[in-house]
Motif scaffolding. Structure first.
Motif, mmCIF file in Angstrom:
data_model
loop_
_atom_site.group_PDB
_atom_site.id
_atom_site.type_symbol
_atom_site.label_atom_id
_atom_site.label_comp_id
_atom_site.label_asym_id
_atom_site.label_seq_id
_atom_site.Cartn_x
_atom_site.Cartn_y
_atom_site.Cartn_z
ATOM 1 N N SER A 163 0.847 -1.188 0.000
ATOM 2 C CA SER A 163 0.000 0.000 0.000
ATOM 3 C C SER A 163 0.881 1.236 0.000
ATOM 4 N N SER A 164 0.242 2.391 -0.092
ATOM 5 C CA SER A 164 0.984 3.648 -0.182
ATOM 6 C C SER A 164 1.152 4.340 1.157
ATOM 7 N N ASN A 165 0.680 3.726 2.235
ATOM 8 C CA ASN A 165 0.892 4.391 3.523
ATOM 9 C C ASN A 165 2.365 4.305 3.901
ATOM 10 N N SER A 166 2.826 5.274 4.648
ATOM 11 C CA SER A 166 4.262 5.433 4.879
ATOM 12 C C SER A 166 4.888 4.221 5.565
ATOM 13 N N GLU A 167 4.148 3.589 6.479
ATOM 14 C CA GLU A 167 4.700 2.426 7.173
ATOM 15 C C GLU A 167 4.927 1.265 6.217
ATOM 16 N N SER A 168 3.956 1.044 5.325
ATOM 17 C CA SER A 168 4.076 -0.041 4.355
ATOM 18 C C SER A 168 5.208 0.221 3.377
ATOM 19 N N VAL A 169 5.312 1.450 2.913
ATOM 20 C CA VAL A 169 6.373 1.802 1.969
ATOM 21 C C VAL A 169 7.744 1.606 2.603
ATOM 22 N N GLN A 170 7.894 2.072 3.839
ATOM 23 C CA GLN A 170 9.182 1.947 4.512
ATOM 24 C C GLN A 170 9.544 0.484 4.749
ATOM 25 N N ALA A 171 8.554 -0.312 5.150
ATOM 26 C CA ALA A 171 8.809 -1.736 5.375
ATOM 27 C C ALA A 171 9.241 -2.412 4.077
ATOM 28 N N CYS A 172 8.588 -2.062 2.980
ATOM 29 C CA CYS A 172 8.947 -2.604 1.671
ATOM 30 C C CYS A 172 10.369 -2.195 1.295
ATOM 31 N N GLN A 173 10.688 -0.933 1.440
ATOM 32 C CA GLN A 173 12.000 -0.435 1.041
ATOM 33 C C GLN A 173 13.126 -1.039 1.881
ATOM 34 N N ASN A 174 12.813 -1.432 3.097
ATOM 35 C CA ASN A 174 13.817 -2.025 3.982
ATOM 36 C C ASN A 174 13.931 -3.536 3.828
ATOM 37 N N ASP A 175 13.066 -4.133 3.017
ATOM 38 C CA ASP A 175 13.047 -5.583 2.850
ATOM 39 C C ASP A 175 14.059 -5.984 1.773
ATOM 40 N N VAL A 176 15.288 -6.209 2.195
ATOM 41 C CA VAL A 176 16.377 -6.491 1.263
ATOM 42 C C VAL A 176 16.168 -7.829 0.557
ATOM 43 N N ALA A 177 15.657 -8.821 1.273
ATOM 44 C CA ALA A 177 15.421 -10.125 0.653
ATOM 45 C C ALA A 177 14.396 -10.012 -0.469
ATOM 46 N N GLN A 178 13.320 -9.272 -0.212
ATOM 47 C CA GLN A 178 12.295 -9.071 -1.240
ATOM 48 C C GLN A 178 12.859 -8.302 -2.425
ATOM 49 N N MET A 179 13.679 -7.296 -2.148
ATOM 50 C CA MET A 179 14.289 -6.518 -3.229
ATOM 51 C C MET A 179 15.114 -7.415 -4.146
ATOM 52 N N ASN A 180 15.931 -8.272 -3.566
ATOM 53 C CA ASN A 180 16.767 -9.151 -4.367
ATOM 54 C C ASN A 180 15.938 -10.137 -5.182
ATOM 55 N N THR A 181 14.864 -10.654 -4.604
ATOM 56 C CA THR A 181 13.978 -11.555 -5.341
ATOM 57 C C THR A 181 13.372 -10.845 -6.537
ATOM 58 N N TRP A 182 12.933 -9.614 -6.327
ATOM 59 C CA TRP A 182 12.309 -8.822 -7.401
ATOM 60 C C TRP A 182 13.317 -8.505 -8.504
ATOM 61 N N LEU A 183 14.495 -8.036 -8.122
ATOM 62 C CA LEU A 183 15.517 -7.691 -9.110
ATOM 63 C C LEU A 183 15.959 -8.921 -9.898
ATOM 64 N N ARG A 184 16.033 -10.044 -9.234
ATOM 65 C CA ARG A 184 16.449 -11.292 -9.871
ATOM 66 C C ARG A 184 15.529 -11.656 -11.039
ATOM 67 N N GLU A 185 14.254 -11.345 -10.898
ATOM 68 C CA GLU A 185 13.273 -11.652 -11.931
ATOM 69 C C GLU A 185 13.156 -10.548 -12.982
ATOM 70 N N VAL A 186 13.231 -9.321 -12.533
ATOM 71 C CA VAL A 186 12.913 -8.188 -13.408
ATOM 72 C C VAL A 186 14.053 -7.819 -14.352
ATOM 73 N N ILE A 187 15.283 -7.816 -13.874
ATOM 74 C CA ILE A 187 16.392 -7.316 -14.691
ATOM 75 C C ILE A 187 16.583 -8.090 -16.000
#
Length: 219
Positions: free
Chosen positions: A101-125
């Motif tokens: 969601s776009s609420n600040s807590e959700s955005v911050q939690a997403c941005q701090n989720d390094v494991a999720q970031m790597n999973t996403w980049l692994r697929e998208v790039i």
């Protein structure tokens, strides 16, 4: 005097207010569609790929572009997606609608989720870096190699400091750049934030980007 957009910086309208008008004119004459590959937002399309059937918005303009460290660019695009591209996160990570969601807590939690970031980049790039799949996962050309945007461009700049100096020398002052500290910009700990295999993916698909600027060393 036109800034060639790569990703994350839509400042060209401030440098040349008529630029977006030229794009709108070109799109209007094509019935609001750009028929090309990739079928991205018009100002995300590399200049060399702009349809020859439409008026060229870069004609008679001095063009320049700013290149980012490929590792930092990947991290920044994930963090941007946490607040502005939920559709991509849901599709790639198979997340429920309510999980982002776009609420600040959700955005911050997403941005701090390094494991999720790597999973996403692994697929998208690997997909988003190709001209013919640059719109998949709702990425809108954000993951094309930066090198393709530099072909035929008059000035290629490799840092915020270079960009600021370039603009000021030409009498252009961009408010957004005043808040950027060159000494800390793009200084994330790439080794800590990016998994080794994701680093290898970035090195493979953006090898040409590293060659653009000598300070962009592969790790």
């Amino acid at each position: 005097f036109v800034w060639i957009y790569i990703s994350g910086d839509a400042l060209q309208a401030k440098v040349d207010p008529s630029f977006m008008d030229r794009y709108r004119d070109a799109i209007g004459r094509s019935h609001n569609r750009i028929v090309t590959e990739p079928a991205c937002t018009p100002y995300h399309i590399p200049p060399q790929w702009f349809p020859s059937s439409l008026p060229n918005p870069y004609e008679d303009a001095t063009t320049f572009t700013a290149v980012r460290n490929p590792y930092s660019r990947a991290i920044a695009d994930y963090k941007w997606s946490c607040w502005a591209n939920h559709a991509s996160l849901r599709e790639v990570l198979q997340l429920e609608q309510s999980s982002v969601s776009s609420n600040s807590e959700s955005v911050q939690a997403c941005q701090n989720d390094v494991a999720q970031m790597n999973t996403w980049l692994r697929e998208v790039i690997p997909v988003g870096s190709s001209r013919y799949s640059a719109t998949k996962f709702n990425t809108d050309c954000h993951f094309l190699p930066q090198a393709v945007y530099t072909v035929g461009v008059d000035h290629v700049l490799c840092s915020v400091r270079e960009l600021s100096s370039f603009l000021l020398e030409r009498g252009v002052e961009v408010d957004v750049l005043k808040d950027v500290q060159p000494e800390v910009y793009d200084q994330e700990d790439h080794n800590t934030m990016l998994d080794r295999d994701v680093i290898a993916i970035i090195n493979k698909y953006y090898a040409a980007d590293f060659r653009l600027c000598k300070q962009f060393a592969m790790i």
